[in-house]
Write an enzyme that holds these catalytic residues in place. Structure first.
Site, mmCIF file in Angstrom:
data_model
loop_
_atom_site.group_PDB
_atom_site.id
_atom_site.type_symbol
_atom_site.label_atom_id
_atom_site.label_comp_id
_atom_site.label_asym_id
_atom_site.label_seq_id
_atom_site.Cartn_x
_atom_site.Cartn_y
_atom_site.Cartn_z
ATOM 1 N N CYS A 1 -32.843 -5.490 -13.561
ATOM 2 C CA CYS A 1 -31.735 -6.453 -13.583
ATOM 3 C C CYS A 1 -31.616 -7.122 -14.959
ATOM 4 O O CYS A 1 -32.599 -7.656 -15.478
ATOM 5 C CB CYS A 1 -31.943 -7.511 -12.494
ATOM 6 S SG CYS A 1 -30.572 -8.679 -12.465
ATOM 7 N N LYS B 1 -37.652 0.357 -9.934
ATOM 8 C CA LYS B 1 -36.356 0.697 -10.534
ATOM 9 C C LYS B 1 -36.334 0.055 -11.913
ATOM 10 O O LYS B 1 -36.531 -1.149 -12.053
ATOM 11 C CB LYS B 1 -35.196 0.207 -9.683
ATOM 12 C CG LYS B 1 -33.839 0.608 -10.269
ATOM 13 C CD LYS B 1 -32.788 0.625 -9.168
ATOM 14 C CE LYS B 1 -31.405 0.886 -9.700
ATOM 15 N NZ LYS B 1 -30.840 -0.303 -10.356
ATOM 16 N N GLY C 1 -26.886 5.512 -12.574
ATOM 17 C CA GLY C 1 -25.983 5.270 -13.697
ATOM 18 C C GLY C 1 -24.847 6.263 -13.747
ATOM 19 O O GLY C 1 -25.068 7.467 -13.802
ATOM 20 N N ASP C 2 -23.610 5.721 -13.674
ATOM 21 C CA ASP C 2 -22.400 6.554 -13.760
ATOM 22 C C ASP C 2 -22.398 7.682 -12.735
ATOM 23 O O ASP C 2 -22.115 8.844 -13.068
ATOM 24 C CB ASP C 2 -22.232 7.121 -15.181
ATOM 25 C CG ASP C 2 -21.846 6.037 -16.181
ATOM 26 O OD1 ASP C 2 -21.419 4.947 -15.742
ATOM 27 O OD2 ASP C 2 -21.977 6.279 -17.389
HETATM 28 C C1 FMN Z 1 -22.745 -5.619 -7.996
HETATM 29 C C2 FMN Z 1 -24.018 -4.942 -8.404
HETATM 30 C C3 FMN Z 1 -25.221 -5.386 -7.887
HETATM 31 C C4 FMN Z 1 -26.427 -4.772 -8.257
HETATM 32 N N1 FMN Z 1 -27.601 -5.200 -7.716
HETATM 33 C C5 FMN Z 1 -28.770 -4.559 -8.012
HETATM 34 C C6 FMN Z 1 -29.994 -4.954 -7.400
HETATM 35 O O1 FMN Z 1 -30.053 -5.864 -6.566
HETATM 36 N N2 FMN Z 1 -31.126 -4.278 -7.760
HETATM 37 C C7 FMN Z 1 -31.100 -3.250 -8.678
HETATM 38 O O2 FMN Z 1 -32.135 -2.659 -8.957
HETATM 39 N N3 FMN Z 1 -29.952 -2.851 -9.235
HETATM 40 C C8 FMN Z 1 -28.788 -3.463 -8.916
HETATM 41 N N4 FMN Z 1 -27.615 -3.027 -9.451
HETATM 42 C C9 FMN Z 1 -27.618 -1.826 -10.316
HETATM 43 C C10 FMN Z 1 -27.255 -0.566 -9.496
HETATM 44 O O3 FMN Z 1 -28.232 -0.299 -8.513
HETATM 45 C C11 FMN Z 1 -27.124 0.662 -10.429
HETATM 46 O O4 FMN Z 1 -28.358 0.921 -11.034
HETATM 47 C C12 FMN Z 1 -26.075 0.442 -11.513
HETATM 48 O O5 FMN Z 1 -24.863 -0.059 -10.964
HETATM 49 C C13 FMN Z 1 -25.799 1.732 -12.287
HETATM 50 O O6 FMN Z 1 -25.212 2.702 -11.483
HETATM 51 P P1 FMN Z 1 -23.614 3.010 -11.533
HETATM 52 O O7 FMN Z 1 -23.225 3.079 -12.995
HETATM 53 O O8 FMN Z 1 -23.494 4.356 -10.826
HETATM 54 O O9 FMN Z 1 -22.949 1.885 -10.822
HETATM 55 C C14 FMN Z 1 -26.422 -3.666 -9.156
HETATM 56 C C15 FMN Z 1 -25.199 -3.231 -9.675
HETATM 57 C C16 FMN Z 1 -24.007 -3.841 -9.314
HETATM 58 C C17 FMN Z 1 -22.716 -3.322 -9.886
#
Ligand code: FMN
Length: 342
Positions: free
Chosen positions: A115, A153, A215-216
């Site tokens: 985070c 993570k 990611g993406d």
């Molecule tokens: C609204 C939101 C909340 C998220 N909350 C968490 C979380 O609680 N814990 C975590 O490890 N990642 C969190 N993430 C990250 C996502 O799990 C993911 O790694 C990130 O969005 C990248 O993937 P994407 O580009 O496919 O969205 C969050 C992302 C978003 C957009």
């Protein structure tokens, strides 16, 4: 890359990954404020092999915060579930994990080292741990010693970091982590810019079966390419807002059995699933949260159908689940007529 090189034949599932038996490698990511129990159950019923809770504050658990303790709730039918915790030191993490373990039945504990948000960094938690590898390692060791399967993570390491993503991941695995997910953005990128797939794939090739990708992930091909590249699993995150039915589509693309009625030809069936999600959310989380979450998941489902904009507007303005539900039911009837836009 040809299909011959696929390292994840569907026939090799169910399989144990990171100490957890899963039906497939397409998983719901942890999403703060979003992956509440009804949402996790919804994605599990769409076929996701595993779901994550949102990140849960260990300090909140130690202080007995009712709101934080309520996040430990897991519904029947959800598992396997990974409970994701965050803390800034190993003692708080371990104590929080023990409280969680005494009141919740989850399959593994995930540590959030990803985070990038200031309120989490301020506590020394989340991606701040990338700057504190000795604390990150101690956290993994303390949970592993307590007998809990430990997942982490994390993110691509910052460019100026003395150790790279490969070395950081190796350190986590040596400390006792059973599984590591890498989000291919550095903390500075937060959620912008591109996720660096090459860094994820190079770590995945060094530790086969241990490294998931995040990611993406927006399309079935994104999932397929990451699995073919050697990742143990792929986390679906914002892609689920764009299309809540990405999970079954990705499973289908990767050769896993899916309920074919969820793949697009049958809008009525998809709306039935969304109605169930809404009913569950309204009952579990209350109307306000239910409406907020539904609006997120519903925005992507109106594409390609003539007249959908009117339904989208009505849904956006809905102030009760009852009225939103009625609009969805109307839309189901309309969609089943199957009028396609050009
Ligand atoms: C609204 C939101 C909340 C998220 N909350 C968490 C979380 O609680 N814990 C975590 O490890 N990642 C969190 N993430 C990250 C996502 O799990 C993911 O790694 C990130 O969005 C990248 O993937 P994407 O580009 O496919 O969205 C969050 C992302 C978003 C957009």
């Amino acid at each position: 890359m040809g299909e011959i090189n696929i390292t994840f034949p569907a026939s090799s599932f169910p399989r144990r990954i990171g100490g957890v038996t899963v039906e497939n490698p397409v998983w719901l990511a942890p999403l703060a404020g979003i992956t509440v129990p009804s949402v996790r159950l919804f994605f599990r019923t769409l076929g996701a092999g595993l779901a994550h809770t949102e990140m849960i504050s260990c300090a909140g658990l130690l202080h007995g915060s009712k709101k934080t303790l309520a996040m430990l709730r897991i519904l029947d039918g959800e598992r396997p579930v990974v409970l994701q915790l965050f803390a800034g030191d190993e003692r708080t993490l371990l104590e929080g994990a023990l409280i969680a373990a005494s009141s919740s039945a989850f399959d593994a504990v995930g540590i959030n080292m990803a985070c990038p948000m200031p309120k989490v960094l301020k506590k020394g938690a989340g991606s701040r741990l990338l700057d504190r590898p000795e604390v990150a390692g101690a956290m993994v060791r303390s949970l592993a010693a307590a007998g809990l399967p430990v997942w982490v993570k994390t993110r691509k390491m910052p460019e100026n970091s003395p150790i790279g993503t490969l070395a950081f991941t190796e350190m986590l695995l040596e400390a006792g982590a059973s599984h590591v997910c890498i989000h291919g953005r550095s903390p500075r990128q937060r959620y912008g810019g591109d996720s660096d797939r090459s860094v994820i794939l190079s770590v995945a090739s060094a530790f086969p079966g241990m490294i998931a990708a995040s990611g993406d992930v927006y399309s079935p091909d994104d999932v397929y390419d990451l699995l073919v590249g050697g990742c143990s699993a792929v986390f679906v995150a914002r892609g689920s807002f764009r299309d809540p039915f990405l999970v079954p589509a990705a499973l289908h693309r990767c050769g896993f059995p899916v309920d074919k009625s969820l793949l697009g030809a049958d809008p009525g069936r998809r709306i039935e699933k969304l109605l169930l999600l809404g009913d569950g959310l309204a009952a579990e989380e209350g109307e306000r949260i239910a409406l907020l979450l539904l609006k997120r998941f519903l925005s992507g489902i109106f594409r390609g159908l003539c007249g959908a904009s009117q339904f989208r507007r009505t849904i956006a303005l809905a102030t009760t689940w009852e009225s939103m539900r009625a609009t969805l039911v109307d839309w189901k009837v309309f969609a089943e007529r199957g009028e396609q836009c050009d």
